[in-house]
Structure formats: structure tokens, C-alpha cells
Write a protein that holds these residues in place. Structure first.
Motif, PDB file in Angstrom:
ATOM      1  N   ASP A  48       0.885  -1.226   0.083  1.00  0.00           N
ATOM      2  CA  ASP A  48       0.000  -0.227  -0.018  1.00  0.00           C
ATOM      3  C   ASP A  48       0.932   1.227  -0.034  1.00  0.00           C
ATOM      4  N   THR A 145      -2.911  -3.683   5.372  1.00  0.00           N
ATOM      5  CA  THR A 145      -4.270  -3.149   4.640  1.00  0.00           C
ATOM      6  C   THR A 145      -5.187  -4.301   4.141  1.00  0.00           C
ATOM      7  N   LYS A 173      -4.425  -1.991  11.981  1.00  0.00           N
ATOM      8  CA  LYS A 173      -4.434  -2.228  10.454  1.00  0.00           C
ATOM      9  C   LYS A 173      -5.363  -1.008   9.856  1.00  0.00           C
ATOM     10  N   THR A 174      -5.272  -0.892   8.554  1.00  0.00           N
ATOM     11  CA  THR A 174      -6.140   0.096   7.713  1.00  0.00           C
ATOM     12  C   THR A 174      -7.334  -0.860   7.053  1.00  0.00           C
ATOM     13  N   ILE A 176     -10.396  -0.927   4.416  1.00  0.00           N
ATOM     14  CA  ILE A 176     -10.657  -0.201   3.375  1.00  0.00           C
ATOM     15  C   ILE A 176     -12.143  -0.869   2.845  1.00  0.00           C
ATOM     16  N   GLU A 194     -16.240   0.404  11.832  1.00  0.00           N
ATOM     17  CA  GLU A 194     -15.467   1.402  13.284  1.00  0.00           C
ATOM     18  C   GLU A 194     -15.738   0.851  14.421  1.00  0.00           C
ATOM     19  N   THR A 201      -7.954   1.492  11.647  1.00  0.00           N
ATOM     20  CA  THR A 201      -8.287   2.674  10.779  1.00  0.00           C
ATOM     21  C   THR A 201      -9.364   2.369   9.708  1.00  0.00           C
ATOM     22  N   ILE A 203     -11.123   3.430   6.538  1.00  0.00           N
ATOM     23  CA  ILE A 203     -11.102   4.607   5.450  1.00  0.00           C
ATOM     24  C   ILE A 203     -12.681   4.796   5.290  1.00  0.00           C
TER      25      ILE A 203
END
Length: 237
Positions: A48, A145, A173-174, A176, A194, A201, A203
Motif C-alpha cells: 500500500d 491493509t 491495520k487499515t 478499506i 469502525e 483505521t 477508511i
């Protein structure tokens, strides 16, 4: 009242599915569309924008509908092949930035008929069910990610996706999101993610597409990824 609306919506969706569904009788196509159940299959090295590794996890009823899945209302046609709608978007993401595909599989055999499927989805929600997962991520630690894809069912995540978030800890971790909808876009599913993963995190600029236009979404997917800072040619922007 909720029951009445469900019956009305079920009729509308069933009619729409009957008009739009393309039936494919090629058993090899079904096999290709349904064998991404383990992490690393169709793997392409990718990072990423922050230098981490990418996992593209997704849930589609099309890959959880048994031997008759090729007739599922959850399929679309891409280059002449029947592909689960959410899987189709996952493939578009992978084609642009690489990453590992992971199909969320359950012990539940979901109905192939559109009306029956949304009725079953409503029943799962009413029961707050947690379908048993039959596919598992081998090494979550290697990913920084996580793209997570799903259909919008009754303005919520499919209960199988709740099972997925229950099984893993995505702290640090992210995440998406991307999804396929029939008019409701994300509803509040990103906020739900969330809440389920408060130490990750999530997005909020996810990708959402109508189930009727999935086959034509490749350019929109590429533009969305570019906006997130990814190259659309497999590298970094």
C-alpha cells in the motif's frame, strides 16, 4: 411494518434479478469463480502507499450458494463469464494494485433466488446470527491493509461479515471497505466496521457500486484507488 416492507422489497428485487440475471452453464467458469477460499490464491506482490502488504477479503453469496451457484442472483457477467458481483469488484482492485484475494466462506448454503436470498438475509439479521466460517486467513500479521467487500443486505453488513470481524483482531491495520448495493449504497456499514474494530483505521472513502452496473465499474474502481494514493498499474502512485 418491517415484515410488509420486506415482502414488497423482496418482490421488487426478485423481479429485477429475473430481468438482469445471465445464466452460465459452463461448469469450469463456476469452478474458477468459486475457488479463492484460501489466502494467497492468485497472489500478486503488492504494497500500500505506506509500504504494507494488502489483503482483499470479500463475501459474496455467489460463492456460498452450493452446486447451483451459477444461477445465483448474486452473479454478474464479466467478459462472458459468470462472477459473483462482489468478487468482480475484488478482482478489479487486484488487477490495479495486486494483493491477495480471500473469499469469506461459510457453512451456510445461501439461496440462489434473489427474493429467497433477501428473505434469508433478513432472518439472519433478526436472529443476530453468526454463520460458521469455513475459510480462514493463514497469516493475518503479514497484512497491513485489508480491503473488505460485501453486499448491502437490509442496510447492514451480511452476518457472515460479522463472523469475519469476530474472528480476527484488526488492531493497528487499515480497513478499506467496498460494497455492492441495490440503492442503499453503504448505509451505515462503515460506521459499523469502525465500531467492530475500534483499534483499526477504517477508511470512510470506500467504493460502492450498484449491482446493475458492476460489469462497467473497472474505470471507477481505478479512479477510486488513484484517489486513495494507489497507482492504477500495480505500483505506488
Amino acid at each position: 411494518m418491517k415484515s410488509l416492507w420486506k415482502k414488497v422489497l423482496a418482490g421488487i428485487l426478485a423481479a429485477a434479478s429475473a430481468l438482469s440475471l445471465t445464466v452460465c452453464t459452463n461448469s469450469e467458469t463456476l469452478q474458477e469463480g468459486g475457488q479463492s477460499g484460501s489466502t494467497g490464491q492468485q497472489s500478486v506482490p503488492a504494497t500500500d502507499p505506506d509500504g504494507g502488504n494488502i489483503l482483499i477479503a470479500y463475501f459474496t453469496a455467489a460463492e456460498n450458494s452450493g452446486v447451483d451457484a451459477v444461477a445465483s442472483a448474486s452473479y454478474t457477467t464479466i467478459e462472458g463469464q459468470a462472477v459473483g458481483r462482489v468478487r468482480a469488484v475484488a478482482d478489479m482492485i487486484q488487477e490495479n494494485i495486486g494483493g491477495d484475494l480471500f473469499s469469506i466462506r461459510t457453512s451456510v448454503v445461501y439461496p440462489t433466488d434473489g427474493g429467497e436470498l433477501i428473505d434469508y438475509a433478513a432472518q439472519e439479521q433478526d436472529e443476530n446470527a453468526r454463520p460458521e466460517l469455513t475459510s480462514h486467513i493463514e497469516n493475518l500479521d503479514k497484512y497491513d491493509t485489508i480491503f473488505i467487500g460485501y453486499p448491502n443486505w437490509w442496510a447492514d453488513l451480511p452476518m457472515a461479515v460479522y463472523s469475519f470481524f469476530d474472528e480476527y483482531d484488526f488492531s493497528g491495520k487499515t480497513i478499506i471497505p467496498f460494497n455492492v448495493h441495490n440503492g442503499s449504497r453503504f448505509s451505515r456499514t462503515i460506521q459499523t466496521i469502525e465500531e467492530l474494530e475500534p483499534n483499526a483505521t477504517a477508511i470512510e472513502d470506500g467504493f460502492t457500486v450498484s449491482e446493475r452496473t458492476v460489469a462497467d465499474a473497472a474505470e471507477d474502481v481505478a479512479a477510486w484507488l488513484d484517489g486513495l494514493g494507489y497507482s492504477t498499474e500495480g505500483g505506488l502512485a
